[in-house]
Design a protein around this motif. Structure first.
Motif, PDB file in Angstrom:
ATOM      1  N   ILE A  51       2.804  37.251  15.248  1.00  0.00           N
ATOM      2  CA  ILE A  51       2.491  37.223  16.927  1.00  0.00           C
ATOM      3  C   ILE A  51       3.303  38.281  17.551  1.00  0.00           C
ATOM      4  O   ILE A  51       3.959  39.023  17.073  1.00  0.00           O
ATOM      5  CB  ILE A  51       3.248  35.830  17.268  1.00  0.00           C
ATOM      6  CG1 ILE A  51       2.713  35.556  18.614  1.00  0.00           C
ATOM      7  CG2 ILE A  51       4.590  35.722  16.867  1.00  0.00           C
ATOM      8  CD1 ILE A  51       2.928  33.895  18.737  1.00  0.00           C
ATOM      9  N   TYR A  52       2.451  38.466  18.662  1.00  0.00           N
ATOM     10  CA  TYR A  52       2.890  39.498  19.515  1.00  0.00           C
ATOM     11  C   TYR A  52       4.210  39.107  20.606  1.00  0.00           C
ATOM     12  O   TYR A  52       5.081  39.637  20.482  1.00  0.00           O
ATOM     13  CB  TYR A  52       1.677  40.212  20.414  1.00  0.00           C
ATOM     14  CG  TYR A  52       2.136  41.375  21.373  1.00  0.00           C
ATOM     15  CD1 TYR A  52       2.615  42.486  20.886  1.00  0.00           C
ATOM     16  CD2 TYR A  52       2.039  41.113  22.861  1.00  0.00           C
ATOM     17  CE1 TYR A  52       3.117  43.457  21.701  1.00  0.00           C
ATOM     18  CE2 TYR A  52       2.282  42.151  23.410  1.00  0.00           C
ATOM     19  CZ  TYR A  52       2.882  43.276  22.862  1.00  0.00           C
ATOM     20  OH  TYR A  52       3.154  44.162  23.880  1.00  0.00           O
ATOM     21  N   SER A  86       8.112  40.990  21.483  1.00  0.00           N
ATOM     22  CA  SER A  86       8.753  39.651  21.533  1.00  0.00           C
ATOM     23  C   SER A  86      10.566  40.241  22.020  1.00  0.00           C
ATOM     24  O   SER A  86      11.398  39.624  21.104  1.00  0.00           O
ATOM     25  CB  SER A  86       8.737  39.201  20.008  1.00  0.00           C
ATOM     26  OG  SER A  86       7.390  38.609  19.786  1.00  0.00           O
ATOM     27  N   LYS A 130      -2.204  37.694  16.417  1.00  0.00           N
ATOM     28  CA  LYS A 130      -1.618  36.346  16.778  1.00  0.00           C
ATOM     29  C   LYS A 130      -2.224  35.511  15.647  1.00  0.00           C
ATOM     30  O   LYS A 130      -3.224  34.864  15.935  1.00  0.00           O
ATOM     31  CB  LYS A 130      -1.939  35.942  18.293  1.00  0.00           C
ATOM     32  CG  LYS A 130      -1.466  36.830  19.107  1.00  0.00           C
ATOM     33  CD  LYS A 130      -2.024  36.633  20.428  1.00  0.00           C
ATOM     34  CE  LYS A 130      -1.829  37.895  21.535  1.00  0.00           C
ATOM     35  NZ  LYS A 130      -2.629  39.093  21.121  1.00  0.00           N
ATOM     36  N   ASN A 145      -0.106  33.411  22.725  1.00  0.00           N
ATOM     37  CA  ASN A 145       1.487  33.753  22.256  1.00  0.00           C
ATOM     38  C   ASN A 145       2.254  32.568  22.641  1.00  0.00           C
ATOM     39  O   ASN A 145       1.638  31.415  22.720  1.00  0.00           O
ATOM     40  CB  ASN A 145       1.989  34.800  22.920  1.00  0.00           C
ATOM     41  CG  ASN A 145       1.113  36.258  23.014  1.00  0.00           C
ATOM     42  OD1 ASN A 145       1.453  36.710  21.971  1.00  0.00           O
ATOM     43  ND2 ASN A 145       0.166  36.655  23.724  1.00  0.00           N
TER      44      ASN A 145
END
Length: 199
Positions: A51-52, A86, A130, A145
């Protein structure tokens, strides 16, 4: 190929059934979060997630707690977060993941380097995927997200079940290896004979 069935369910969620697989659309971020959380709680074998943006706020902590519980219960949990997207992921959240057995990886760390070209290259190299894969059979992918401020967003997300997980598992393996981990941990997802082409 023809579709077997097409029908709508509550809240505008679309489910389509076809030969060998089904897919389901979620039209809002909050709907997707609910479905993802439910799938994580039901996982029996593995949870692979890249995931970004993942922030350990009121939404993120709910997911982190669920991942930690599953890891403690013996489920294989691998989480790849983008180091830049993140960047708000806290040290406390990292400790919880590590201590509970979640394998947490940061894609393309942004720390300084003595070689400017290498550092700029790492800054530009981001992972915007994602993708959440449950038990190597259920896949979620799209634009969602994990950050509380995105709750009201209308990001589309797709859930796939059936025989479509394999190529997405290979994609996850590539991100995993690119994060600096031994490829033997995910070699079962690589196409025989193509491992050498994955950096």
């Amino acid at each position: 190929r023809g579709l077997g069935y097409l029908f709508l369910v509550k809240h505008g969620i679309i489910i389509i059934m076809a030969d060998g697989f089904t897919y389901q659309f979620y039209k809002t971020t909050s709907e997707a979060w609910d479905a993802m959380y439910e799938a994580i709680e039901a996982a029996e074998k593995s949870i692979f997630w890249e995931i970004y943006i993942f922030v350990d706020d009121s939404i993120g902590n709910k997911f982190i707690d669920a991942l930690a519980r599953k890891a403690r219960a013996g489920v294989e949990v691998k989480l790849i977060i983008d180091a830049m997207g993140s960047s708000e992921f806290s040290a406390a959240a990292e400790r919880l993941c590590v201590e509970s057995g979640v394998e947490l990886l940061k894609f393309s760390p942004t720390g300084p380097s003595f070689r400017l070209r290498n550092w700029i290259g790492r800054l530009m190299r981001r992972n915007h995927r994602k993708v959440l894969i449950i038990d190597e059979e259920i896949v979620f992918l799209g634009g969602v997200n994990v950050k509380a401020k995105f709750r009201a967003w209308d990001d589309m997300y797709l859930k796939l079940t059936g025989n479509l997980a394999r190529p997405l598992l290979r994609g996850f393996a590539k991100s995993y290896i690119s994060s600096g981990v031994n490829r033997s941990n995910v070699s079962r997802f690589l196409v025989r004979g193509l491992e050498k082409f994955i950096p």
